[in-house]
Design an enzyme around this catalytic site. Sequence first.
Site, short mmCIF file in Angstrom:
data_model
loop_
_atom_site.label_atom_id
_atom_site.label_comp_id
_atom_site.label_asym_id
_atom_site.label_seq_id
_atom_site.Cartn_x
_atom_site.Cartn_y
_atom_site.Cartn_z
N ASP A 45 10.66 -6.98 4.79
CA ASP A 45 11.13 -6.89 6.16
C ASP A 45 12.58 -6.39 6.10
OD1 ASP A 45 11.71 -7.24 8.80
OD2 ASP A 45 10.92 -9.28 8.93
N ASP A 64 15.65 -5.66 8.52
CA ASP A 64 16.08 -5.91 9.88
C ASP A 64 17.50 -5.34 10.06
OD1 ASP A 64 15.56 -6.90 12.32
OD2 ASP A 64 15.34 -8.99 11.69
N ASP A 107 14.78 -8.98 3.62
CA ASP A 107 14.89 -10.40 3.93
C ASP A 107 14.14 -11.18 2.84
OD1 ASP A 107 14.64 -12.98 4.85
OD2 ASP A 107 14.11 -12.41 6.91
#
Length: 365
Positions: free
Chosen positions: A66, A68, A266
């Site tokens: 992930d 972000d 992440d």
Amino acid sequence: MREIAIQPLNLDTYVRHLAFSSIAELKNYIINNIPRHVYYSSARYQEPGNPVMDEKKWLGSDLVFDIDANEIYECIEKGMVVQLRFCKKCGYVVDQQEVKTCPNCGSELSRFEHVEPECITMAKNHAAKLIDVLEQDFGFTNIYTAFSGNRGFHIVVELDEDYRYMSSDERREIVSYIKLDEQQINYIVRNLVKGLKKAVPLIPRITDGGIRRRIALVLANYVEKDVKAYIMELRSTISYAEARKAYAILLEHIADISKALSIAIDPKVTIDISHLVRMPNSINGKTGWIAVFIKNNDLSNFEFTSEIVKPIDTKLKIKFTVGIPKITIIDTQLKFSKGDEVVLEYPYASYFIFKEVAQVVSIMR
Ligand SMILES: [Zn+2]
């Protein structure tokens, strides 16, 4: 074999441990229970619908990443992450995160988070670097990429049976290799000269593999043309003087090079073997945008436009219940006061609606 989970439209809770025997059955369920968010488990299970995790009988998990935008150093540093707290009841707004309750009416404050589109581009660059590492260094082939529908990207590697059963600890090692902190890079750079004062520094080249290849790709931007040609394997030799100079440049810019090497994944997501992944091409209930599936992992072809993220061609008349400072949504700078009634194209209107700072007045076809 996957667990399906949804967050219903008007509830903050999840409905988990759903299992379907066909896509048609899943589609039927979604149409009859319209969700705000739809997820599937990165894990496969013998009994995906069993509500007791230990009884699901784990059959291994995909490797999930992930990225972000609001975790990207350059994005935060440039002040492009907007965070507000607001009161749904009376419209009170404050940019101090420590204020938890409304001073006017005592209600609990909600959170409004926004990142500027420039940060999406940064996230895209990180995602491209990640895909390069997954393909070149790990040799993974079964990879897919999707825009998150909000402010980042999801990259999923469907692992072969040999790797599917990696534990969280093993996945943490992969995170460490991808995220690379400054300390790790300093250690590697110091060892480029093998501790011998008179030794010829072995300048990293793109054919070296591993971290040396990653350093080479970045270092190539700092050196002069001839040395760059050597690093990129377009020239086979380099003089002692050139090598020493390139090594000095590497040391001089080590802080920036380290930053350029680190990929903003992440860690929590990657080490979690029962992670719920947003379903690609579903609508993200934080924005109303499509979590666009990216064909062939070709991020250079992904342009963040209102065209690509909108699931419907319509305009909405909306009314702001909270004032919003000047922010850029996709490609347009907007600023609204509490009470403003405006007509906006769907992707801009839905952004405010789903972030709960405006309400729908009417839908214009
Ligand atoms: Zn209030």
